[in-house]
Write a protein that holds these residues in place. Structure first.
Motif, mmCIF file in Angstrom:
data_model
loop_
_atom_site.group_PDB
_atom_site.id
_atom_site.type_symbol
_atom_site.label_atom_id
_atom_site.label_comp_id
_atom_site.label_asym_id
_atom_site.label_seq_id
_atom_site.Cartn_x
_atom_site.Cartn_y
_atom_site.Cartn_z
ATOM 1 N N GLY A 126 2.728 6.141 7.231
ATOM 2 C CA GLY A 126 1.436 6.050 7.906
ATOM 3 C C GLY A 126 0.376 6.908 7.249
ATOM 4 N N ARG A 127 -0.878 6.464 7.413
ATOM 5 C CA ARG A 127 -2.038 7.187 6.893
ATOM 6 C C ARG A 127 -3.079 7.297 8.001
ATOM 7 N N LEU A 128 -3.486 8.515 8.330
ATOM 8 C CA LEU A 128 -4.503 8.756 9.349
ATOM 9 C C LEU A 128 -5.718 9.407 8.702
ATOM 10 N N ASP A 129 -6.874 8.794 8.869
ATOM 11 C CA ASP A 129 -8.131 9.369 8.397
ATOM 12 C C ASP A 129 -8.746 10.164 9.545
ATOM 13 N N PRO A 130 -8.744 11.495 9.483
ATOM 14 C CA PRO A 130 -9.262 12.297 10.592
ATOM 15 C C PRO A 130 -10.745 12.063 10.872
ATOM 16 N N GLN A 131 -11.489 11.651 9.853
ATOM 17 C CA GLN A 131 -12.923 11.447 10.034
ATOM 18 C C GLN A 131 -13.222 10.260 10.936
ATOM 19 N N VAL B 176 -6.038 4.300 11.270
ATOM 20 C CA VAL B 176 -4.640 4.425 10.857
ATOM 21 C C VAL B 176 -4.244 3.195 10.046
ATOM 22 N N ARG B 177 -3.566 3.428 8.933
ATOM 23 C CA ARG B 177 -2.981 2.346 8.149
ATOM 24 C C ARG B 177 -1.484 2.584 8.053
ATOM 25 N N LEU B 178 -0.720 1.515 8.098
ATOM 26 C CA LEU B 178 0.736 1.610 8.040
ATOM 27 C C LEU B 178 1.244 0.751 6.888
ATOM 28 N N PHE B 179 2.172 1.326 6.113
ATOM 29 C CA PHE B 179 2.729 0.648 4.954
ATOM 30 C C PHE B 179 4.230 0.474 5.163
ATOM 31 N N PRO B 180 4.745 -0.764 5.136
ATOM 32 C CA PRO B 180 6.182 -0.977 5.312
ATOM 33 C C PRO B 180 6.986 -0.269 4.222
ATOM 34 N N SER B 181 8.047 0.404 4.609
ATOM 35 C CA SER B 181 8.897 1.092 3.653
ATOM 36 C C SER B 181 9.778 0.078 2.920
ATOM 37 N N PRO B 182 10.107 0.339 1.650
ATOM 38 C CA PRO B 182 10.892 -0.635 0.883
ATOM 39 C C PRO B 182 12.217 -1.005 1.520
#
Length: 326
Positions: free
Chosen positions: A231-236, A240-246
């Motif tokens: 997951g990626r969270l932009d505090p600004q 949230v973006r989520l990337f499936p794990s391999p």
């Protein structure tokens, strides 16, 4: 093909081969102590690796230059040491998860001092040194808190929602502290000035953030352990973006780190492998852990030497990856 073209082609091939870095690999170091269960690692400015041995209640020390291991038993029996960090003064701080205590090992004297937390903080989990004090999470108690070493007094703060399970804890770029709430789909930002927390929700209610890191841009990266996502969270913006794990939805992403070059490294706890994610290209590659049955619950980056240290729980080993560059 003209002869000069062949020569140029050969030179290019040789140069490419010369400058192509070997693929990353996990180098394993078996811990001599029988029954060892390394849980978390930490690395100091001198390159010495420290780790908690949860099963035998020891703090371990490993010198990569000599390959030598040393043991330090916690004063309290069956303390279950869990998280560990090295403070700026060289002191090694760790949580005693099973006994509601926090310990500090002085490398100069090999002595350990213990601090007993209030009974409510029964299971201190992840430690974080910040501005002269030790912050920590207590997963089962739904608490987070801060210990002042000068007074020995710990101040506790309750998470607003029940069964939030405060877990991973890291410092942000803006002075705040970031906390994964493993029992919910939230990530919290703690204001260390007053202990208040602001929650950032992951859109899917089934998400379960476990460990997290903050990159050079202040972006929060986290492992979604239950759903097999990075997951990626932009505090600004709170986006949230989520990337499936391999390894898929059941891969169990767990420990996570950010390398000096900005790449994200994390463990697939159910697949015995490490994943490397490049935020620029969004490409993912994997590195196999040689010994089966390893779970990497946490990682520690040695930026000076370009190394990533792993606690290989379940195998009685610690691991090293030479990070290299992109």
């Amino acid at each position: 093909m003209h002869a000069s073209t062949l020569v140029r082609t050969a030179i290019v091939a040789v140069c490419a081969a010369a400058f192509t870095a070997p693929p990353p690999a996990v180098v394993e170091y078996p811990i001599p102590r029988p029954g060892a269960f390394p849980h978390d690692p930490a690395v100091g400015p001198d390159g010495i690796v420290w780790y908690t041995d949860q099963a035998t209640s020891h703090i371990g020390r490993f010198d990569p230059a000599t390959g030598q291991f040393s043991d330090f038993k916690t004063p309290t029996e069956q303390s279950g040491p869990h998280g560990i960090i090295v403070a700026p003064d060289g002191g090694v701080w760790f949580t005693e998860n099973a006994k509601g205590k926090i310990g500090r090992l002085d490398p100069a004297t090999d002595s350990i001092k213990e601090y007993t937390l209030p009974p409510a903080a029964r299971d201190p989990h992840t430690p974080l040194w910040h501005q002269g004090k030790l912050w920590f999470t207590s997963q089962g108690a739904d608490l987070y808190g801060v210990l002042d070493p000068a007074t020995g007094v710990a101040t506790l703060h309750a998470v607003r929602e029940a069964r939030a399970r405060p877990y991973g804890l890291v410092a942000g770029r803006d002075g705040g502290l970031w906390m994964a709430l493993f029992g919910s789909n939230n990530i919290g930002r703690i204001d260390p000035a007053n202990g208040s927390v602001r929650l950032f929700a992951i859109p899917d209610s089934t998400a379960r953030p476990r460990r997290l890191v903050v990159d050079a841009h202040g972006v929060v990266w986290f492992t979604d352990n239950v759903r097999g996502r990075l997951g990626r969270l932009d505090p600004q913006t709170g986006a949230v973006r989520l990337f499936p794990s391999p390894g898929g939805s059941a891969s169990g992403p767990y420990g996570i780190a950010v390398a000096p070059d900005g790449r994200i490294w994390y463990d697939e706890g159910n697949n015995n492998q490490i994943v490397i994610f490049d935020p620029e290209t969004q490409a993912m590659t994997t590195v196999a852990i040689p010994t089966a049955g390893a779970t990497v619950r946490n990682m520690a980056v040695d930026s000076t030497r370009g190394r990533l240290w792993l606690a290989l729980s379940g195998t009685g080993r610690i691991g090293r990856i030479d990070l290299g560059t992109k």
